[in-house]
Design a protein around this motif. Structure first.
Motif, mmCIF file in Angstrom:
data_model
loop_
_atom_site.group_PDB
_atom_site.id
_atom_site.type_symbol
_atom_site.label_atom_id
_atom_site.label_comp_id
_atom_site.label_asym_id
_atom_site.label_seq_id
_atom_site.Cartn_x
_atom_site.Cartn_y
_atom_site.Cartn_z
ATOM 1 N N ALA A 53 -10.116 -55.442 123.444
ATOM 2 C CA ALA A 53 -9.725 -53.844 123.543
ATOM 3 C C ALA A 53 -8.537 -54.414 124.337
ATOM 4 O O ALA A 53 -7.694 -55.044 125.131
ATOM 5 N N GLY A 54 -7.122 -53.620 123.213
ATOM 6 C CA GLY A 54 -5.972 -54.047 123.913
ATOM 7 C C GLY A 54 -5.245 -53.884 124.689
ATOM 8 O O GLY A 54 -6.136 -52.126 125.640
ATOM 9 N N PHE A 55 -4.597 -53.814 125.909
ATOM 10 C CA PHE A 55 -3.923 -53.358 126.340
ATOM 11 C C PHE A 55 -3.955 -52.355 126.811
ATOM 12 O O PHE A 55 -3.408 -50.644 126.667
ATOM 13 N N ARG A 97 3.030 -61.418 130.382
ATOM 14 C CA ARG A 97 2.674 -59.889 129.313
ATOM 15 C C ARG A 97 1.037 -59.789 129.000
ATOM 16 O O ARG A 97 0.521 -61.121 128.588
ATOM 17 N N PRO A 98 0.473 -59.415 128.160
ATOM 18 C CA PRO A 98 -0.785 -58.812 128.045
ATOM 19 C C PRO A 98 -0.313 -59.988 126.343
ATOM 20 O O PRO A 98 1.088 -59.926 125.765
ATOM 21 N N LEU A 99 -1.960 -60.086 125.348
ATOM 22 C CA LEU A 99 -1.540 -60.238 124.013
ATOM 23 C C LEU A 99 -1.084 -59.359 123.514
ATOM 24 O O LEU A 99 -1.142 -58.366 123.582
ATOM 25 N N ASP A 100 0.138 -59.637 122.306
ATOM 26 C CA ASP A 100 0.786 -58.301 121.305
ATOM 27 C C ASP A 100 -0.895 -57.515 121.222
ATOM 28 O O ASP A 100 -1.001 -57.719 120.014
ATOM 29 N N ILE A 101 0.091 -56.530 121.445
ATOM 30 C CA ILE A 101 -0.892 -55.243 120.617
ATOM 31 C C ILE A 101 -0.095 -54.440 119.806
ATOM 32 O O ILE A 101 -0.632 -53.471 119.258
ATOM 33 N N SER A 102 1.138 -54.622 119.658
ATOM 34 C CA SER A 102 2.234 -53.687 118.685
ATOM 35 C C SER A 102 1.969 -53.638 117.456
ATOM 36 O O SER A 102 2.137 -52.667 116.401
ATOM 37 N N HIS A 145 -1.922 -54.387 116.737
ATOM 38 C CA HIS A 145 -2.914 -54.971 116.376
ATOM 39 C C HIS A 145 -3.647 -53.232 116.988
ATOM 40 O O HIS A 145 -3.259 -52.596 117.791
ATOM 41 N N SER A 146 -4.359 -52.946 116.058
ATOM 42 C CA SER A 146 -4.830 -50.968 116.021
ATOM 43 C C SER A 146 -6.239 -50.954 114.782
ATOM 44 O O SER A 146 -6.036 -51.290 113.904
ATOM 45 N N PRO A 147 -6.700 -50.322 115.400
ATOM 46 C CA PRO A 147 -7.936 -50.525 116.444
ATOM 47 C C PRO A 147 -8.635 -51.263 116.649
ATOM 48 O O PRO A 147 -8.575 -52.424 115.810
ATOM 49 N N ASP A 148 -9.300 -51.266 117.865
ATOM 50 C CA ASP A 148 -9.663 -52.358 118.806
ATOM 51 C C ASP A 148 -11.640 -52.433 117.944
ATOM 52 O O ASP A 148 -12.045 -51.669 117.187
ATOM 53 N N PRO A 149 -11.509 -54.270 117.381
ATOM 54 C CA PRO A 149 -12.435 -54.653 117.060
ATOM 55 C C PRO A 149 -14.003 -54.560 118.177
ATOM 56 O O PRO A 149 -14.790 -55.735 118.209
ATOM 57 N N LYS A 150 -13.818 -53.666 118.478
ATOM 58 C CA LYS A 150 -15.317 -53.757 119.617
ATOM 59 C C LYS A 150 -16.119 -52.620 119.295
ATOM 60 O O LYS A 150 -15.572 -51.175 118.922
ATOM 61 N N CYS A 151 -17.234 -52.298 120.000
ATOM 62 C CA CYS A 151 -18.231 -50.961 119.318
ATOM 63 C C CYS A 151 -18.643 -50.265 121.307
ATOM 64 O O CYS A 151 -18.101 -51.265 122.289
ATOM 65 N N ARG A 152 -18.919 -49.595 121.301
ATOM 66 C CA ARG A 152 -19.324 -48.706 122.516
ATOM 67 C C ARG A 152 -20.554 -47.382 121.919
ATOM 68 O O ARG A 152 -20.671 -46.837 121.222
ATOM 69 N N PHE A 153 -21.080 -47.829 123.291
ATOM 70 C CA PHE A 153 -22.062 -46.635 123.684
ATOM 71 C C PHE A 153 -21.976 -46.193 124.810
ATOM 72 O O PHE A 153 -21.388 -47.047 125.833
ATOM 73 N N GLU A 196 -17.069 -50.646 115.231
ATOM 74 C CA GLU A 196 -16.292 -51.492 116.170
ATOM 75 C C GLU A 196 -14.967 -50.290 114.517
ATOM 76 O O GLU A 196 -15.156 -49.846 114.346
ATOM 77 N N ASN A 197 -13.753 -50.496 115.454
ATOM 78 C CA ASN A 197 -12.194 -50.380 114.251
ATOM 79 C C ASN A 197 -12.570 -49.187 114.606
ATOM 80 O O ASN A 197 -11.861 -48.346 113.127
ATOM 81 N N THR A 198 -12.703 -48.377 116.016
ATOM 82 C CA THR A 198 -12.511 -47.379 115.576
ATOM 83 C C THR A 198 -11.524 -46.732 116.931
ATOM 84 O O THR A 198 -10.557 -45.328 116.701
ATOM 85 N N GLU A 199 -12.365 -47.208 118.156
ATOM 86 C CA GLU A 199 -10.960 -46.573 119.323
ATOM 87 C C GLU A 199 -10.121 -47.880 119.180
ATOM 88 O O GLU A 199 -9.632 -48.748 119.313
ATOM 89 N N LYS A 200 -8.372 -46.740 119.112
ATOM 90 C CA LYS A 200 -7.015 -47.433 119.309
ATOM 91 C C LYS A 200 -6.599 -47.525 120.791
ATOM 92 O O LYS A 200 -6.874 -46.467 121.502
ATOM 93 N N PRO A 201 -5.771 -49.014 120.960
ATOM 94 C CA PRO A 201 -5.533 -48.341 122.124
ATOM 95 C C PRO A 201 -4.332 -48.076 122.289
ATOM 96 O O PRO A 201 -3.821 -48.381 121.073
ATOM 97 N N LYS A 202 -4.484 -47.003 123.094
ATOM 98 C CA LYS A 202 -2.803 -46.152 123.396
ATOM 99 C C LYS A 202 -1.873 -46.706 123.356
ATOM 100 O O LYS A 202 -0.593 -45.887 122.932
ATOM 101 N N CYS A 203 -1.280 -47.794 123.484
ATOM 102 C CA CYS A 203 -0.443 -48.474 124.543
ATOM 103 C C CYS A 203 -0.019 -49.283 123.354
ATOM 104 O O CYS A 203 1.611 -49.817 123.159
ATOM 105 N N ALA A 204 -0.060 -49.248 122.240
ATOM 106 C CA ALA A 204 0.043 -49.897 121.067
ATOM 107 C C ALA A 204 1.633 -48.808 119.931
ATOM 108 O O ALA A 204 2.411 -49.480 120.158
ATOM 109 N N VAL A 205 1.447 -47.791 120.711
ATOM 110 C CA VAL A 205 2.382 -46.687 120.100
ATOM 111 C C VAL A 205 2.844 -45.878 120.690
ATOM 112 O O VAL A 205 3.868 -44.886 120.933
#
Length: 373
Positions: free
Chosen positions: A220-222, A110-115, A117-125, A85-94
């Motif tokens: 996971a941000g927009f 509109r999506p929830l405000d990602i301006s 919001h960085s990075p995402d609080p999700k993990c991934r495998f 978590e807190n590694t991948e950043k949503p491209k749309c934030a910037v």
């Protein structure tokens, strides 16, 4: 508004020349052009395999952080193994063009405000489901071998469950790719051949709802997906929203129970079609429906971890494939764009799809989301 439902059983059971199959293939192309997404029915897909997969990943992400960290491979841009978590950043934030799309949407859509919001609080495998190419790839980091978790109880179940569920989604999305080709007027195996050696990924994301289970939390941000086609099984927790290209309306995704999957267009498909099909925007958030399921799970399954797992598969084109718009589709894209000046909230300057290797396109996108230096 609901997404179109495509019957893959019909496609697999009848000749390609039958009017019913041709009609269903045209539905696939139209759905991807109009919505960037569709619901797919495939009776080969079983709820039991998806449930086994969700159970496995819930158990995996319930481990201690120190145990999970053993499976990180940052030197490979996190393209195998775990991303914490807190590694991948949503491209749309910037990204200015993406932020412009958000601004052109109606405020209520509109999506929830990602301006901020960085990075995402999700993990991934990432679990690779690819065929080794018979040549030396120019992008070895995108085609690295898999990481198998070390914990004994997880390890014993891991490979079989991951392969079973991954293969179910892989065959479904490849059949759908054939349908899309037919619907677009291309030879049936055009996309499948281009992706034969793609670094396809079974790619579950995990969100700790005990930690991040407050309403309006962005999991996971927009964003759009960088691959060709993304296919999802049902998650146990709602919260996925997508945006229809034709209207700019936000659609809460509801995958029916049973043999159904969600398919979304990615950036590689957008590039290859010259923008005729656009990569679909989506987000994952905690909403009222998510909260209701959390409370229900606490009562009915108190022994299970409160972890939202997305049952996701990313289908890629081959890394060494020359990515360039198919001329016939690029011409259609220009004509379609001219007739769709007021494209919901998506009216914007058309990007230029420069020729490049798929691996280069992937690396460019990975840099934007902070997974590659």
């Amino acid at each position: 508004m609901e997404l179109p439902t495509i019957d893959l059983d019909l496609f697999l059971s009848q000749s390609l020349e039958t009017p019913a199959v041709q009609h269903e293939c045209k539905k696939v192309a139209d759905a991807l052009i109009t919505f960037g997404a569709l619901i797919l029915h495939d009776s080969r897909v079983t709820e039991s395999k998806n449930s086994a997969f969700l159970d496995l990943l819930e158990d995996y992400f319930a481990q201690s952080t120190s145990d999970i960290q053993k499976d990180e491979r940052p030197e490979l841009s996190y393209q195998v193994g775990v991303t914490l978590e807190n590694t991948e950043k949503p491209k749309c934030a910037v990204d200015e063009s993406c932020l412009g799309i958000i601004q052109r949407l109606e405020p209520s859509e509109r999506p929830l405000d990602i301006s901020a919001h960085s990075p995402d609080p999700k993990c991934r495998f990432f679990w690779k489901m690819s065929e080794v190419p018979p040549y030396e790839t120019q992008f070895p980091g995108l085609n690295a071998p898999n990481v198998v978790p070390q914990a004994e109880e997880i390890n014993a179940r891991w490979t079989q469950i991951m392969e079973d569920w991954g293969e179910s989604m892989k065959q479904a999305v490849e059949n759908l790719a054939d349908m899309a080709c037919i619907g677009l007027g291309l030879p049936p195996c055009t996309f499948r051949d281009a992706g034969r050696y793609g670094p396809h990924l079974l790619a579950p994301t995990a969100s700790d709802l005990a930690k991040y289970g407050r309403k309006d939390t962005i999991l996971a941000g927009f964003h759009t997906d960088l691959n060709f086609l993304t296919i999802h099984g049902r998650s146990r927790y709602p919260g996925l929203n997508i945006w229809a290209r034709n209207t700019g309306k936000r659609l809460p995704v509801k995958i029916p129970t049973g043999n159904y999957l969600l398919v979304q267009a990615g950036k590689q498909l957008e590039h290859l079609t010259g923008g005729l099909i656009k990569a679909g925007y989506h987000e994952v958030v905690v909403n009222d429906q998510t909260l209701k399921v959390i409370e229900k799970r606490k009562v009915e399954n108190p022994e299970r971890p409160l972890v939202r797992i997305s049952s996701t598969f990313f289908w890629h084109l081959s890394s060494d494939f020359d990515l360039s718009p198919i001329p016939s589709l690029a011409e259609r894209a220009k004509a379609f764009g001219a007739s769709q000046i007021a494209l919901g909230g998506y009216a914007t300057d058309e990007p230029v799809y420069q020729p490049m290797k798929v691996g280069q396109q992937v690396q460019n996108e990975l840099k934007h989301i902070a997974l590659m230096a």
